[in-house]
Design a protein around this motif. Sequence first.
Motif, PDB file in Angstrom:
ATOM      1  N   CYS A 147      -2.387  -8.060   0.489  1.00 20.14           N
ATOM      2  CA  CYS A 147      -1.030  -7.536   0.694  1.00 20.14           C
ATOM      3  C   CYS A 147      -1.135  -6.035   0.955  1.00 20.14           C
ATOM      4  CB  CYS A 147      -0.151  -7.811  -0.514  1.00 20.14           C
ATOM      5  SG  CYS A 147       1.592  -7.364  -0.271  1.00 20.14           S
ATOM      6  N   GLN A 207       4.987 -11.370  -5.215  1.00 21.53           N
ATOM      7  CA  GLN A 207       3.587 -11.710  -4.980  1.00 21.53           C
ATOM      8  C   GLN A 207       2.676 -11.297  -6.134  1.00 21.53           C
ATOM      9  OE1 GLN A 207       3.710 -10.224  -0.533  1.00 21.53           O
ATOM     10  NE2 GLN A 207       1.925 -11.530  -0.817  1.00 21.53           N
ATOM     11  N   ASP A 245       0.930  -3.798   1.940  1.00 23.82           N
ATOM     12  CA  ASP A 245       2.051  -2.941   1.536  1.00 23.82           C
ATOM     13  C   ASP A 245       2.579  -3.305   0.154  1.00 23.82           C
ATOM     14  OD1 ASP A 245       3.069  -5.373   2.316  1.00 23.82           O
ATOM     15  OD2 ASP A 245       4.814  -4.548   3.357  1.00 23.82           O
ATOM     16  N   LEU A 246       1.697  -3.817  -0.702  1.00 19.67           N
ATOM     17  CA  LEU A 246       2.132  -4.147  -2.065  1.00 19.67           C
ATOM     18  C   LEU A 246       2.616  -2.913  -2.800  1.00 19.67           C
ATOM     19  CD1 LEU A 246       2.295  -6.274  -4.377  1.00 19.67           C
ATOM     20  CD2 LEU A 246       0.018  -5.478  -5.064  1.00 19.67           C
ATOM     21  N   LYS A 269      10.048  -5.650  -2.025  1.00 16.41           N
ATOM     22  CA  LYS A 269       9.973  -6.863  -1.209  1.00 16.41           C
ATOM     23  C   LYS A 269       8.723  -7.682  -1.512  1.00 16.41           C
ATOM     24  CE  LYS A 269      12.508  -4.856   2.703  1.00 16.41           C
ATOM     25  NZ  LYS A 269      12.436  -4.500   4.143  1.00 16.41           N
ATOM     26  N   ARG A 270       7.751  -7.071  -2.195  1.00 15.90           N
ATOM     27  CA  ARG A 270       6.497  -7.757  -2.495  1.00 15.90           C
ATOM     28  C   ARG A 270       6.326  -8.080  -3.967  1.00 15.90           C
ATOM     29  NH1 ARG A 270       5.871  -9.385   2.472  1.00 15.90           N
ATOM     30  NH2 ARG A 270       5.452  -7.717   3.980  1.00 15.90           N
ATOM     31  N   ARG A 271       7.322  -7.747  -4.773  1.00 17.44           N
ATOM     32  CA  ARG A 271       7.190  -7.922  -6.224  1.00 17.44           C
ATOM     33  C   ARG A 271       6.856  -9.371  -6.597  1.00 17.44           C
ATOM     34  NH1 ARG A 271       8.738  -4.888 -10.686  1.00 17.44           N
ATOM     35  NH2 ARG A 271       9.402  -3.254  -9.251  1.00 17.44           N
ATOM     36  N   ASN A 324       6.252  -2.319  -4.082  1.00 15.29           N
ATOM     37  CA  ASN A 324       7.257  -2.569  -3.046  1.00 15.29           C
ATOM     38  C   ASN A 324       8.196  -3.679  -3.528  1.00 15.29           C
ATOM     39  OD1 ASN A 324       8.678  -3.294  -0.723  1.00 15.29           O
ATOM     40  ND2 ASN A 324       6.895  -3.167   0.616  1.00 15.29           N
TER      41      ASN A 324
END
Length: 240
Positions: free
Chosen positions: A156, A194, A158-159, A190-192, A188
């Motif tokens: 990821c 993950q 842009d984590l 939007k990546r939480r 991020n």
Amino acid sequence: MGMQAAVQLVYPPQCLSCDALVTTDFGLCARCWRDTPFIAGLVCDCCGTPLPGEEGGAPVQCDDCLTIARPWGRGRAVMLYRDNARRLVMAFKHGDRLDLARPGAQWLHRAAVPLLQPDTLLAPVPLHWLRLFRRRYNQSALLAAGLARLADLPHCPDLLVRRRNTRSQEGRDREGRFRNMEDAIRVNDKRRWQVEGRPVLLVDDVMTSGATLGACADACLAAGAARVDVVVLARVAKDG
């Protein structure tokens, strides 16, 4: 194979660090290999610094990691940040030597074997967007992507987000490095999803004090990561 052999006849492989001819692509000549301090043997289980003595099976830690509470669990490093290793890292980081990403990822893969668990999410240490705009690439993201491919693990890029443009860490003492990174990194939004409940492996080019990696690990743990480990291309270590 015939085509590859023909290409090598016209464009023989050269050393990654100098113009000497080598037998394989993305390799180092004998002299540059000797001048590159790859880490082997007993290492600190937390940061990868080489330690005196022989491997005995039980994890050991260096003085720094015994003194500083690291938010991550385990760590490994490929080489010491000096001599030819420093030249390679600087060429990769500031000299547009993107070809170094491939061998760098291969070296990271060998060093990171003890840290690669099933379902581990790989993530690079982020650059602030202004620095990324000037440099045009994040060297840590290139390394993380290559390592993820070799390990067949998710990546990821842009984590993590660098929420403010922290000034350079160079020239700062340990306390200044940690102070400079306070509240600088977050996951991020939007990546939480993950990161929740899974192991994360952070990838960077160089570890000095560990302040930047510590801020990244804190952010991942705060977002629900099961654990965080780190792997770096080069480790700044005290002489002796």
